[in-house]
Motif scaffolding. Structure first.
Motif, mmCIF file in Angstrom:
data_model
loop_
_atom_site.group_PDB
_atom_site.id
_atom_site.type_symbol
_atom_site.label_atom_id
_atom_site.label_comp_id
_atom_site.label_asym_id
_atom_site.label_seq_id
_atom_site.Cartn_x
_atom_site.Cartn_y
_atom_site.Cartn_z
ATOM 1 N N ARG A 1 0.789 -1.234 -0.189
ATOM 2 C CA ARG A 1 0.011 -0.022 -0.007
ATOM 3 C C ARG A 1 1.017 1.216 -0.097
ATOM 4 N NH1 ARG A 1 -3.733 -2.458 4.503
ATOM 5 N NH2 ARG A 1 -4.884 -4.012 3.235
ATOM 6 N N ALA A 2 2.009 1.241 -0.067
ATOM 7 C CA ALA A 2 3.053 2.268 0.103
ATOM 8 C C ALA A 2 3.118 3.169 -1.095
ATOM 9 C CB ALA A 2 4.322 1.868 0.383
ATOM 10 N N SER A 3 3.535 4.012 -1.108
ATOM 11 C CA SER A 3 3.604 4.917 -2.423
ATOM 12 C C SER A 3 4.876 4.623 -3.277
ATOM 13 C CB SER A 3 3.664 6.609 -2.035
ATOM 14 O OG SER A 3 4.833 6.823 -1.301
ATOM 15 N N ARG A 4 4.955 4.958 -4.408
ATOM 16 C CA ARG A 4 5.811 4.522 -5.226
ATOM 17 C C ARG A 4 7.249 5.138 -4.747
ATOM 18 N NH1 ARG A 4 6.373 4.750 -11.805
ATOM 19 N NH2 ARG A 4 8.811 4.045 -11.943
ATOM 20 N N PRO A 5 7.345 6.509 -4.433
ATOM 21 C CA PRO A 5 8.552 6.795 -3.575
ATOM 22 C C PRO A 5 8.913 6.050 -2.592
ATOM 23 C CG PRO A 5 7.399 8.878 -4.238
ATOM 24 C CD PRO A 5 6.367 7.491 -4.262
ATOM 25 N N LEU A 6 8.025 5.714 -1.467
ATOM 26 C CA LEU A 6 8.701 5.173 -0.389
ATOM 27 C C LEU A 6 9.060 3.632 -0.748
ATOM 28 C CD1 LEU A 6 8.373 5.000 2.777
ATOM 29 C CD2 LEU A 6 6.174 4.323 2.797
ATOM 30 N N LYS A 7 8.450 3.114 -1.638
ATOM 31 C CA LYS A 7 8.948 1.779 -2.176
ATOM 32 C C LYS A 7 10.108 1.819 -2.712
ATOM 33 C CE LYS A 7 4.301 -0.413 -3.545
ATOM 34 N NZ LYS A 7 3.695 -0.881 -4.445
ATOM 35 N N VAL A 8 10.574 3.004 -3.177
ATOM 36 C CA VAL A 8 11.942 2.911 -3.752
ATOM 37 C C VAL A 8 12.962 3.025 -2.755
ATOM 38 C CG1 VAL A 8 13.454 4.516 -4.916
ATOM 39 C CG2 VAL A 8 11.269 3.873 -6.137
ATOM 40 N N ILE A 9 12.362 3.790 -1.743
ATOM 41 C CA ILE A 9 13.352 4.162 -0.470
ATOM 42 C C ILE A 9 13.510 2.614 0.197
ATOM 43 C CG2 ILE A 9 13.550 5.254 1.878
ATOM 44 C CD1 ILE A 9 12.194 7.652 0.284
ATOM 45 N N VAL A 10 12.451 1.897 0.360
ATOM 46 C CA VAL A 10 12.593 0.766 1.158
ATOM 47 C C VAL A 10 13.535 -0.276 0.186
ATOM 48 C CG1 VAL A 10 11.057 -1.192 1.665
ATOM 49 C CG2 VAL A 10 10.450 0.792 2.314
ATOM 50 N N ASN A 11 13.346 -0.082 -0.845
ATOM 51 C CA ASN A 11 14.068 -1.146 -1.634
ATOM 52 C C ASN A 11 15.796 -0.868 -1.534
ATOM 53 O OD1 ASN A 11 12.022 -2.786 -2.619
ATOM 54 N ND2 ASN A 11 11.823 -1.421 -4.537
ATOM 55 N N LEU A 12 15.954 0.424 -1.593
ATOM 56 C CA LEU A 12 17.368 0.760 -1.600
ATOM 57 C C LEU A 12 17.804 0.648 -0.277
ATOM 58 C CD1 LEU A 12 17.227 4.106 -3.596
ATOM 59 C CD2 LEU A 12 18.389 1.949 -4.294
ATOM 60 N N VAL A 13 17.036 0.864 0.895
ATOM 61 C CA VAL A 13 17.754 0.555 1.934
ATOM 62 C C VAL A 13 17.924 -1.124 2.321
ATOM 63 C CG1 VAL A 13 17.002 0.598 4.664
ATOM 64 C CG2 VAL A 13 16.800 2.662 3.211
ATOM 65 N N GLY A 14 16.909 -1.663 1.875
ATOM 66 C CA GLY A 14 16.875 -3.219 1.911
ATOM 67 C C GLY A 14 18.031 -3.791 1.343
ATOM 68 N N LEU A 15 18.314 -3.096 0.144
ATOM 69 C CA LEU A 15 19.545 -3.661 -0.605
ATOM 70 C C LEU A 15 20.908 -3.310 0.100
ATOM 71 C CD1 LEU A 15 18.376 -2.633 -4.150
ATOM 72 C CD2 LEU A 15 18.804 -4.981 -3.313
ATOM 73 N N ALA A 16 20.898 -2.031 0.723
ATOM 74 C CA ALA A 16 22.114 -1.534 1.316
ATOM 75 C C ALA A 16 22.394 -2.156 2.675
ATOM 76 C CB ALA A 16 21.955 0.069 1.453
ATOM 77 N N VAL A 17 21.371 -2.361 3.439
ATOM 78 C CA VAL A 17 21.520 -2.829 4.718
ATOM 79 C C VAL A 17 21.395 -4.602 5.044
ATOM 80 C CG1 VAL A 17 20.281 -3.020 7.020
ATOM 81 C CG2 VAL A 17 20.335 -0.890 5.662
ATOM 82 N N PHE A 18 20.794 -5.126 3.960
ATOM 83 C CA PHE A 18 20.626 -6.491 3.910
ATOM 84 C C PHE A 18 21.290 -7.528 2.954
ATOM 85 C CE2 PHE A 18 16.884 -5.067 6.271
ATOM 86 C CZ PHE A 18 17.241 -5.590 7.610
#
Length: 170
Positions: free
Chosen positions: A81-98
């Protein structure tokens, strides 16, 4: 930047084709093993072991492509249900952190294991088995590298969505 996306995408596309072929071949080899055993009361150990090699090829090599295509499994209770910009941020953080730290840790911890296997040219414990276990273990390093390539490609694609949202499709 789009050239790097195309380059990483190309590597992952080739890998995906290899994985697809390995999966198809694995089905036929497994079918052959079963038919040989239960219909003809015969079998070959190297044929049985080849199923494992093909499984490693399809599973470990396909991780990076799956990540790049954003087709990996995720618990998306909130993400959906997140907005597209929030999804991008979640993806980038997930890639960088995990993802990237996992790839680095997998590479570092697998290297001595794979190097020892290569130095001994480790083979099957069985004389009629496939004498290339060192190749099987090298799948760990390949998976680490290809997952890192997939993560970088996905990160570049996500970044491009922020910079120029109309240039990059889903």
């Amino acid at each position: 930047m789009f050239g790097l996306i195309r380059w990483t995408s190309g590597i992952l596309q080739i890998t995906a084709r290899v994985c697809s072929f390995a999966l198809l071949l694995m089905v036929f080899v497994q079918l052959s093993v079963v038919l040989l055993r239960y219909v003809f009361d015969s079998g070959f150990l190297w044929l049985q072991e080849s199923v494992v090699y093909l499984h490693v090829c399809s599973a470990l090599f396909g991780i990076g492509y799956t990540l790049y295509k954003d087709a990996h499994v995720r618990v998306d209770i909130f993400y959906r249900r997140a907005s597209r910009p929030l999804k991008v941020i979640v993806n980038l953080v997930g890639l960088a952190v995990f993802v990237l730290p996992f790839c680095i840790a997998l590479w570092i911890t697998s290297w001595p294991f794979v190097a020892a296997s290569w130095s001994a040219l480790e083979g099957s414990n069985q004389p009629s088995g496939i004498q290339a276990v060192f190749l099987l273990k090298s799948g760990l390093l390949a998976a680490s590298f290809l997952t890192m390539v997939g993560a970088v490609a996905l990160a570049l694609k996500q970044r491009a969505r922020i910079v120029e949202p109309t240039c990059v499709s889903k």
